[in-house]
Design a protein around this motif. Structure first.
Motif, PDB file in Angstrom:
ATOM      1  N   GLY A   1     -26.883  20.127  58.881  1.00 15.57           N
ATOM      2  CA  GLY A   1     -26.498  18.884  59.537  1.00 15.57           C
ATOM      3  C   GLY A   1     -27.476  17.772  59.243  1.00 15.57           C
ATOM      4  N   ALA A   2     -28.766  18.115  59.232  1.00  9.45           N
ATOM      5  CA  ALA A   2     -29.786  17.100  58.961  1.00  9.45           C
ATOM      6  C   ALA A   2     -29.660  16.564  57.553  1.00  9.45           C
ATOM      7  CB  ALA A   2     -31.172  17.701  59.181  1.00  9.45           C
ATOM      8  N   THR A   3     -29.314  17.452  56.606  1.00  9.29           N
ATOM      9  CA  THR A   3     -29.200  17.032  55.214  1.00  9.29           C
ATOM     10  C   THR A   3     -28.079  16.025  55.025  1.00  9.29           C
ATOM     11  OG1 THR A   3     -30.056  19.150  54.452  1.00  9.29           O
ATOM     12  CG2 THR A   3     -28.818  17.844  52.862  1.00  9.29           C
ATOM     13  N   LYS A   4     -26.950  16.249  55.700  1.00 13.06           N
ATOM     14  CA  LYS A   4     -25.825  15.330  55.564  1.00 13.06           C
ATOM     15  C   LYS A   4     -26.213  13.936  56.048  1.00 13.06           C
ATOM     16  CE  LYS A   4     -22.089  18.718  55.952  1.00 13.06           C
ATOM     17  NZ  LYS A   4     -20.915  19.164  56.751  1.00 13.06           N
ATOM     18  N   GLY A   5     -26.856  13.889  57.225  1.00 15.03           N
ATOM     19  CA  GLY A   5     -27.273  12.596  57.750  1.00 15.03           C
ATOM     20  C   GLY A   5     -28.321  11.944  56.877  1.00 15.03           C
ATOM     21  N   SER A   6     -29.234  12.757  56.351  1.00 20.48           N
ATOM     22  CA  SER A   6     -30.293  12.247  55.497  1.00 20.48           C
ATOM     23  C   SER A   6     -29.726  11.685  54.205  1.00 20.48           C
ATOM     24  CB  SER A   6     -31.296  13.361  55.195  1.00 20.48           C
ATOM     25  OG  SER A   6     -32.303  12.899  54.318  1.00 20.48           O
ATOM     26  N   ASP A   7     -28.748  12.391  53.635  1.00 19.78           N
ATOM     27  CA  ASP A   7     -28.133  11.932  52.388  1.00 19.78           C
ATOM     28  C   ASP A   7     -27.434  10.590  52.583  1.00 19.78           C
ATOM     29  OD1 ASP A   7     -29.027  14.163  51.121  1.00 19.78           O
ATOM     30  OD2 ASP A   7     -27.120  15.225  51.141  1.00 19.78           O
ATOM     31  N   ALA A   8     -26.721  10.443  53.697  1.00 16.46           N
ATOM     32  CA  ALA A   8     -26.017   9.189  53.973  1.00 16.46           C
ATOM     33  C   ALA A   8     -27.007   8.045  54.153  1.00 16.46           C
ATOM     34  CB  ALA A   8     -25.146   9.340  55.220  1.00 16.46           C
ATOM     35  N   PHE A   9     -28.103   8.325  54.846  1.00 18.53           N
ATOM     36  CA  PHE A   9     -29.116   7.296  55.073  1.00 18.53           C
ATOM     37  C   PHE A   9     -29.783   6.911  53.750  1.00 18.53           C
ATOM     38  CE2 PHE A   9     -33.344   5.729  56.061  1.00 18.53           C
ATOM     39  CZ  PHE A   9     -33.066   4.805  57.051  1.00 18.53           C
ATOM     40  N   THR A  10     -30.132   7.911  52.944  1.00 20.06           N
ATOM     41  CA  THR A  10     -30.778   7.649  51.656  1.00 20.06           C
ATOM     42  C   THR A  10     -29.864   6.841  50.755  1.00 20.06           C
ATOM     43  OG1 THR A  10     -32.019   9.720  51.806  1.00 20.06           O
ATOM     44  CG2 THR A  10     -31.834   8.718  49.630  1.00 20.06           C
ATOM     45  N   ARG A  11     -28.577   7.126  50.795  1.00 17.83           N
ATOM     46  CA  ARG A  11     -27.612   6.386  49.991  1.00 17.83           C
ATOM     47  C   ARG A  11     -27.551   4.927  50.449  1.00 17.83           C
ATOM     48  NH1 ARG A  11     -23.127   7.257  46.828  1.00 17.83           N
ATOM     49  NH2 ARG A  11     -21.317   5.922  47.167  1.00 17.83           N
ATOM     50  N   GLY A  12     -27.606   4.726  51.768  1.00 16.24           N
ATOM     51  CA  GLY A  12     -27.599   3.368  52.298  1.00 16.24           C
ATOM     52  C   GLY A  12     -28.845   2.597  51.894  1.00 16.24           C
ATOM     53  N   VAL A  13     -30.004   3.266  51.933  1.00 14.71           N
ATOM     54  CA  VAL A  13     -31.259   2.631  51.525  1.00 14.71           C
ATOM     55  C   VAL A  13     -31.198   2.240  50.053  1.00 14.71           C
ATOM     56  CG1 VAL A  13     -33.718   3.035  51.116  1.00 14.71           C
ATOM     57  CG2 VAL A  13     -32.684   3.734  53.272  1.00 14.71           C
ATOM     58  N   ALA A  14     -30.651   3.134  49.219  1.00 18.82           N
ATOM     59  CA  ALA A  14     -30.553   2.853  47.783  1.00 18.82           C
ATOM     60  C   ALA A  14     -29.662   1.648  47.525  1.00 18.82           C
ATOM     61  CB  ALA A  14     -30.013   4.080  47.051  1.00 18.82           C
ATOM     62  N   ALA A  15     -28.539   1.565  48.265  1.00 18.96           N
ATOM     63  CA  ALA A  15     -27.626   0.435  48.100  1.00 18.96           C
ATOM     64  C   ALA A  15     -28.285  -0.865  48.538  1.00 18.96           C
ATOM     65  CB  ALA A  15     -26.346   0.682  48.908  1.00 18.96           C
ATOM     66  N   LEU A  16     -28.984  -0.824  49.671  1.00 17.65           N
ATOM     67  CA  LEU A  16     -29.651  -2.027  50.164  1.00 17.65           C
ATOM     68  C   LEU A  16     -30.792  -2.440  49.243  1.00 17.65           C
ATOM     69  CD1 LEU A  16     -29.874  -4.148  52.358  1.00 17.65           C
ATOM     70  CD2 LEU A  16     -31.320  -2.588  53.665  1.00 17.65           C
ATOM     71  N   GLN A  17     -31.528  -1.476  48.716  1.00 20.72           N
ATOM     72  CA  GLN A  17     -32.628  -1.768  47.793  1.00 20.72           C
ATOM     73  C   GLN A  17     -32.090  -2.442  46.531  1.00 20.72           C
ATOM     74  OE1 GLN A  17     -34.668   1.633  46.060  1.00 20.72           O
ATOM     75  NE2 GLN A  17     -36.612   0.545  46.203  1.00 20.72           N
ATOM     76  N   GLN A  18     -30.951  -1.956  46.031  1.00 20.98           N
ATOM     77  CA  GLN A  18     -30.332  -2.547  44.844  1.00 20.98           C
ATOM     78  C   GLN A  18     -29.921  -3.987  45.125  1.00 20.98           C
ATOM     79  OE1 GLN A  18     -27.392  -0.267  42.344  1.00 20.98           O
ATOM     80  NE2 GLN A  18     -25.946  -1.739  43.175  1.00 20.98           N
ATOM     81  N   TYR A  19     -29.349  -4.216  46.318  1.00 19.48           N
ATOM     82  CA  TYR A  19     -28.914  -5.562  46.702  1.00 19.48           C
ATOM     83  C   TYR A  19     -30.112  -6.512  46.795  1.00 19.48           C
ATOM     84  CZ  TYR A  19     -27.298  -9.343  49.727  1.00 19.48           C
ATOM     85  OH  TYR A  19     -27.024 -10.583  50.259  1.00 19.48           O
ATOM     86  N   ILE A  20     -31.183  -6.063  47.469  1.00 18.50           N
ATOM     87  CA  ILE A  20     -32.368  -6.907  47.651  1.00 18.50           C
ATOM     88  C   ILE A  20     -33.022  -7.237  46.309  1.00 18.50           C
ATOM     89  CG2 ILE A  20     -34.697  -6.970  48.625  1.00 18.50           C
ATOM     90  CD1 ILE A  20     -33.649  -5.277  50.950  1.00 18.50           C
ATOM     91  N   ALA A  21     -33.089  -6.242  45.415  1.00 23.27           N
ATOM     92  CA  ALA A  21     -33.707  -6.458  44.110  1.00 23.27           C
ATOM     93  C   ALA A  21     -32.934  -7.498  43.308  1.00 23.27           C
ATOM     94  CB  ALA A  21     -33.764  -5.137  43.336  1.00 23.27           C
ATOM     95  N   ARG A  22     -31.613  -7.502  43.471  1.00 21.27           N
ATOM     96  CA  ARG A  22     -30.788  -8.447  42.716  1.00 21.27           C
ATOM     97  C   ARG A  22     -30.774  -9.831  43.348  1.00 21.27           C
ATOM     98  NH1 ARG A  22     -26.413  -6.081  43.354  1.00 21.27           N
ATOM     99  NH2 ARG A  22     -25.504  -7.438  44.942  1.00 21.27           N
ATOM    100  N   GLU A  23     -30.619  -9.891  44.677  1.00 23.37           N
ATOM    101  CA  GLU A  23     -30.445 -11.164  45.367  1.00 23.37           C
ATOM    102  C   GLU A  23     -31.764 -11.786  45.821  1.00 23.37           C
ATOM    103  OE1 GLU A  23     -27.608 -12.594  45.412  1.00 23.37           O
ATOM    104  OE2 GLU A  23     -26.450 -10.903  44.637  1.00 23.37           O
ATOM    105  N   GLY A  24     -32.830 -10.958  45.949  1.00 27.49           N
ATOM    106  CA  GLY A  24     -34.115 -11.493  46.383  1.00 27.49           C
ATOM    107  C   GLY A  24     -34.163 -11.829  47.860  1.00 27.49           C
ATOM    108  N   THR A  25     -33.295 -11.227  48.661  1.00 24.83           N
ATOM    109  CA  THR A  25     -33.277 -11.474  50.092  1.00 24.83           C
ATOM    110  C   THR A  25     -32.827 -10.222  50.826  1.00 24.83           C
ATOM    111  OG1 THR A  25     -32.304 -12.820  51.872  1.00 24.83           O
ATOM    112  CG2 THR A  25     -30.908 -12.366  49.952  1.00 24.83           C
ATOM    113  N   THR A  26     -33.281 -10.080  52.067  1.00 21.56           N
ATOM    114  CA  THR A  26     -32.868  -8.938  52.889  1.00 21.56           C
ATOM    115  C   THR A  26     -31.646  -9.278  53.732  1.00 21.56           C
ATOM    116  OG1 THR A  26     -34.374  -9.611  54.666  1.00 21.56           O
ATOM    117  CG2 THR A  26     -35.224  -8.042  53.022  1.00 21.56           C
ATOM    118  N   VAL A  27     -31.198 -10.529  53.658  1.00 25.79           N
ATOM    119  CA  VAL A  27     -30.033 -10.956  54.433  1.00 25.79           C
ATOM    120  C   VAL A  27     -28.762 -10.552  53.697  1.00 25.79           C
ATOM    121  CG1 VAL A  27     -28.803 -12.908  55.421  1.00 25.79           C
ATOM    122  CG2 VAL A  27     -31.305 -12.913  55.382  1.00 25.79           C
TER     123      VAL A  27
END
Length: 205
Positions: free
Chosen positions: A131-157
């Motif tokens: 159960g922990a792995t499933k939640g961790s994987d979803a969170f890690t995927r979200g972090v990766a998506a947000l990191q990609q967005y921030i790197a491209r746009e230069g903003t956390t908004v």
């Protein structure tokens, strides 16, 4: 500071230039402008290097503190530079070393910064680990998506409706995910908050 010829704040001007198409629609002209900016500051566009403007600002603050005679052991949480808590930021870099890219690790390593040694984790029972792995994987995927967005746009908004396309071709509802993390921040564990804080989300720090 204001650019004398453009009568615009330097920070806002750079933010506009960093955006997609900010250097102009003509590819050759955009390349020339990028080269001119790089001649002034090779790190003018942190997103293209794989980190955020926030990370760049704190890194610069650390550099100036060290150049001013401070030792790494003296830069602890609470030590600031122009309002930024460089000590707290430095502690996060050491703690989350594995999440930094190769160039970030190299630059910090040249200053003598090293990752914090982590104790070896004990094995968990299979029924709780799944159960922990499933939640961790979803969170890690979200972090990766947000990191990609921030790197491209230069903003956390990020707008709630934004959908980020990941390298594997799948789409991630990053706007909704980011809003949900903030709404449930009291339920996030220390490691998750550290990952979000490392991306520059002040509410997670």
């Amino acid at each position: 500071m204001v650019l004398p010829t453009l009568d615009k704040p330097v920070g806002q001007c750079l933010t506009n230039l960093r955006r997609p198409g900010g250097l102009g629609k003509d590819p050759e002209r955009a390349q020339r402008r990028a080269e001119q900016l790089a001649a002034v500051d090779p790190d003018w566009n942190p997103g293209a290097l794989g980190w955020t403007v926030d990370w760049q600002r704190h890194y610069t603050g650390l550099t100036l503190l060290l150049e001013g005679g401070a030792g790494l052991e003296e830069i602890v949480p609470g030590v600031t530079h122009r309002g930024d808590d460089i000590g707290r930021w430095l502690a996060r870099q050491r703690r989350d070393w594995a999440r930094l890219n190769t160039e970030q690790q190299h630059r910090l390593g040249e200053m003598g910064v090293k990752p914090v040694a982590r104790p070896q984790k004990t094995a968990t029972r299979t029924n709780t680990k799944t159960g922990a792995t499933k939640g961790s994987d979803a969170f890690t995927r979200g972090v990766a998506a947000l990191q990609q967005y921030i790197a491209r746009e230069g903003t956390t908004v990020v707008s709630r409706s934004h959908v980020e396309r990941l390298p594997d071709g799948t789409e991630h509802r990053t706007g909704v995910w980011a809003a949900n993390q903030r709404a449930r921040r009291d339920k996030l564990d220390a490691a998750q908050l550290s990952m979000l804080a490392a991306l520059g989300l002040e509410w997670a720090a």
